[in-house]
Scaffold this motif. Sequence first.
Motif, PDB file in Angstrom:
ATOM      1  N   HIS A  88      -1.944   4.756  -1.555  1.00 49.59           N
ATOM      2  CA  HIS A  88      -2.911   3.698  -1.249  1.00 49.59           C
ATOM      3  C   HIS A  88      -2.399   2.882  -0.062  1.00 49.59           C
ATOM      4  O   HIS A  88      -1.218   2.521  -0.028  1.00 49.59           O
ATOM      5  N   HIS A  90      -2.351  -0.321   1.196  1.00 52.56           N
ATOM      6  CA  HIS A  90      -2.642  -1.636   0.607  1.00 52.56           C
ATOM      7  C   HIS A  90      -2.968  -2.664   1.699  1.00 52.56           C
ATOM      8  O   HIS A  90      -2.125  -2.965   2.535  1.00 52.56           O
ATOM      9  N   TRP A 126       1.060  -2.420   3.496  1.00 53.42           N
ATOM     10  CA  TRP A 126       2.037  -1.495   2.896  1.00 53.42           C
ATOM     11  C   TRP A 126       1.340  -0.352   2.195  1.00 53.42           C
ATOM     12  O   TRP A 126       0.126  -0.380   2.001  1.00 53.42           O
ATOM     13  N   HIS A 128       1.709   2.601  -1.100  1.00 54.61           N
ATOM     14  CA  HIS A 128       2.382   2.926  -2.358  1.00 54.61           C
ATOM     15  C   HIS A 128       1.478   3.828  -3.187  1.00 54.61           C
ATOM     16  O   HIS A 128       0.266   3.846  -2.988  1.00 54.61           O
TER      17      HIS A 128
END
Length: 373
Positions: A88, A90, A126, A128
Motif C-alpha cells: 500500500h 500510504h 510511505w 507497507h
Amino acid sequence: MKLHYPLCAMLFLSFGAIAQNQLFIPELISGEVIDLTLQNGEVSFFDGPPTQTMGANGNLLGPTILLNRYQNVTINVGNQLGEETTIHWHGVNVSPANDGGPHVVIGENEVWSPSFPVLDWAGTYWYHPHLHMKTNEHVSKGIAGLIIVRDDFESALTLPRTYGVDDFPLVIQTKSFDNNNQITWDNASDNVAMVNGTLNPHLEVPAQMVRLRVLNGASERILELGMSNNMPFNMIGSDGGLLTAPLTLTRLRLAPGERAELVVNFSGLEGQTAHLMNYGAELPNAIYGAAQPGMGQGQTIPGYAQNPLNGSNWNIIEFNVMTPTADPITEISTQLVTHTPWQEADADEIRAFTFMPEVMGPGALNGGFMING
Ligand SMILES: [Cu+2]
C-alpha cells in the motif's frame, strides 16, 4: 516474561548510555521504473538466534523511493515471501487498482506492477503491506519504506534536501520479540525501540539545519517527540506535505502511520550530543504509550504496565554533531507553500458524520469508537 526485557530497560532508560549502533540509512532509488522484491531475511538484533525478518530489496525495511510530482512511475513489486501480501502506498493519491489495499493481493512468486502519474505535493509518504489480517505481522516483521515526493514549489525553497547528508529518514518503530529472538506482533510487549531497523542508534549530523523525515512506523504506539533539553525544532511538513510556514515546537505527537518533516538547527553545536526523545511520561492516559492505556473500568492490556517504554521518557536516537558541510543551510525559508482551504459553499453534497462511543454489547471492543453508529 521476555528474555530481553532487562536489557531493553537498561538500554532505553539509562540516559547516560552511549548509543551503540550507527543509524542505517536506506538506499535512495528513483526513476520511472522501480523494482521492489519482497523477501525473507535474517537480522542479528541480539545475542543468540538471528531474527527472521521481511524486507524489500534486503533483509529489513525497504529502500526510500524518490518521486517527482507529475512524473509517471511503474513499480514492479515481486513477492518472494512464500505467502500472499500486498503493498500500500500510504498517503499517495492513486486509484484503488494501483494501491495495494487488502483487495490487491500479490500471490507467491507473482510480480504486481502498478503504474501511475505522481499527483501528490512534495512530502513524505510511505509504503507497507496491507493484507487482510496480515498487515501487522508483515509490517512488524520488517516491510516498510519511505516515499519522498519533490515538486517545483519545494525545490524553490531554502531547505535541507541532500539525502543522507542534511536530510535523513527516521522510521521509528517499537517491536515485540519472543524468547527465541523472533518478532511477534503482540503489541502490548513492544518493548524494543528502533530507528530504520537500528537498535540504540546514533547519527552523525553536520552543525547546521538538518531535516528529519520522521515516520511513526509502530503498529500501535503513539509518540510524543521532543529534543533533549527541550531544544526547539521546526515542523515544516505533515502527512499532507509542506506547511504554510515553519512551526516552532518543543513537542510533537505522532500517531502510527503519521509522518512529520522536522528541521533541527544544530548550528554552533559541533562536538555536542543531542537526542530525539519520546516524552511518553507526558502522554495523557488512554493513549497507547501513556502510563495507563485506558481511563479505567477494566481497560487494561495484559503486560502493558510491565513494558518500560510505556509512560516513560526515553531516547529514540542520539545525534552527534560534526563539522558543517561545505555549503550548509543555516536558515530556512520563513514561508513555505500556499494552501487554499476548501469552501463549504463549493460542496456538491453535505454529509453528517457523528463520532460516538461504541455501543457496548456482544462483540464490543471495550472502548472503541463509532461513526454514525
Ligand atoms: Cu498505511
